[in-house]
Scaffold this motif. Structure first.
Motif, short mmCIF file in Angstrom:
data_model
loop_
_atom_site.label_atom_id
_atom_site.label_comp_id
_atom_site.label_asym_id
_atom_site.label_seq_id
_atom_site.Cartn_x
_atom_site.Cartn_y
_atom_site.Cartn_z
N GLU A 32 0.80 -1.23 0.00
CA GLU A 32 0.00 0.00 0.00
C GLU A 32 0.83 1.27 0.00
N GLN A 33 2.14 1.16 0.30
CA GLN A 33 2.99 2.34 0.32
C GLN A 33 4.41 1.95 -0.08
N PRO A 34 5.19 2.95 -0.50
CA PRO A 34 6.59 2.66 -0.84
C PRO A 34 7.35 2.17 0.39
N VAL A 35 8.30 1.30 0.15
CA VAL A 35 9.16 0.79 1.22
C VAL A 35 10.60 1.15 0.82
N PRO A 36 11.26 2.01 1.58
CA PRO A 36 12.62 2.44 1.19
C PRO A 36 13.57 1.27 0.93
N GLU A 37 13.49 0.21 1.73
CA GLU A 37 14.36 -0.96 1.50
C GLU A 37 14.04 -1.62 0.16
N PHE A 38 12.78 -1.59 -0.26
CA PHE A 38 12.41 -2.18 -1.55
C PHE A 38 12.84 -1.28 -2.70
N ASP A 39 12.81 0.05 -2.49
CA ASP A 39 13.36 0.96 -3.51
C ASP A 39 14.84 0.66 -3.71
N GLU A 40 15.55 0.46 -2.61
CA GLU A 40 16.98 0.14 -2.69
C GLU A 40 17.18 -1.21 -3.38
N PHE A 41 16.32 -2.17 -3.05
CA PHE A 41 16.42 -3.49 -3.69
C PHE A 41 16.18 -3.36 -5.20
N ALA A 42 15.18 -2.56 -5.59
CA ALA A 42 14.90 -2.34 -7.01
C ALA A 42 16.10 -1.68 -7.70
N ARG A 43 16.72 -0.72 -7.02
CA ARG A 43 17.92 -0.09 -7.58
C ARG A 43 19.01 -1.13 -7.82
N ARG A 44 19.18 -2.01 -6.85
CA ARG A 44 20.18 -3.09 -6.97
C ARG A 44 19.87 -4.00 -8.15
N ILE A 45 18.61 -4.37 -8.30
CA ILE A 45 18.21 -5.22 -9.43
C ILE A 45 18.52 -4.52 -10.75
N GLY A 46 18.18 -3.23 -10.82
CA GLY A 46 18.45 -2.46 -12.04
C GLY A 46 19.93 -2.40 -12.36
N GLU A 47 20.75 -2.22 -11.33
CA GLU A 47 22.20 -2.17 -11.55
C GLU A 47 22.75 -3.52 -12.00
N VAL A 48 22.32 -4.58 -11.34
CA VAL A 48 22.82 -5.92 -11.66
C VAL A 48 22.47 -6.30 -13.10
N THR A 49 21.27 -5.96 -13.53
CA THR A 49 20.80 -6.35 -14.86
C THR A 49 21.04 -5.26 -15.91
N ARG A 50 21.47 -4.09 -15.46
CA ARG A 50 21.66 -2.93 -16.34
C ARG A 50 20.37 -2.59 -17.08
N ALA A 51 19.25 -2.69 -16.38
CA ALA A 51 17.94 -2.36 -16.95
C ALA A 51 17.51 -0.98 -16.46
N PRO A 52 16.83 -0.21 -17.30
CA PRO A 52 16.43 1.13 -16.90
C PRO A 52 15.28 1.18 -15.90
#
Length: 180
Positions: A32-52
């Motif tokens: 129901e709301q953003p989770v800062p740890e999940f934003d960081e996890f999403a950033r990590r996924i984006g970096e690992v996969t080099r996806a925008p």
């Protein structure tokens, strides 16, 4: 609901576990709301996969909620200037398929698959490739997904599949540690 033109089949699968998922998400206080740890996890996924674009996505009966969202700088060659927000209709995107199938989904080029090429995210956001895996918690409930998307076709391959599955397992461990 959006339908496929040939045969009038729904593009988004029927979700028989939505009630169980909503109950579990409520117990965990997620979706129901953003989770800062999940934003960081999403950033990590984006970096690992080099996806925008990278997301931690919880699926509800009529919408998806990106509790974790990473949007890199505007990707070159984007077919659209639209950016994904935190909320998306359940009829948009590919994560609802992953949740219902309970298996990872690799689409190197969504346009190669008639069932997926007609999805609104292709025209609205310019999505051309998708890589996602389900988040199945210790109760056996498919809560949602982690995923990455790109505006260019991507040969994700076996390495991409193994990476997204491993990252999903890492996040499920984090979710299972929630004392709720």
């Amino acid at each position: 609901m959006i339908y496929e033109f040939s045969g009038h089949q729904p593009l988004t699968p029927v979700d028989p576990e939505v009630t169980k998922r909503l109950q579990r998400l409520h117990e965990l206080g997620l979706g129901e709301q953003p989770v800062p740890e999940f934003d960081e996890f999403a950033r990590r996924i984006g970096e690992v996969t080099r996806a925008p674009y990278a997301m931690v996505n919880f699926i509800r009966e009529d919408r998806q909620y990106f509790a974790g969202l990473h949007v890199a700088d505007a990707p070159a060659g984007a077919g659209s200037t639209a950016q994904p927000g935190r909320v998306m209709s359940r009829d948009h995107g590919y994560c609802p398929h992953v949740v219902v199938r309970r298996k990872a989904l690799v689409l190197d080029d969504v346009c190669d698959y008639p069932r997926f090429a007609g999805n609104p995210v292709v025209d609205e956001i310019g999505i051309r490739s998708y890589l996602g895996a389900p988040l199945i918690d210790r109760t056996g409930t498919a809560l949602g997904t982690i995923c990455v998307v790109d505006v260019e076709p991507r040969p994700w391959g076996r390495a991409g599949l193994e990476t997204i599955k491993s990252l999903a397992a890492d996040l499920v461990d984090q979710i299972n540690s929630l004392q709720r």
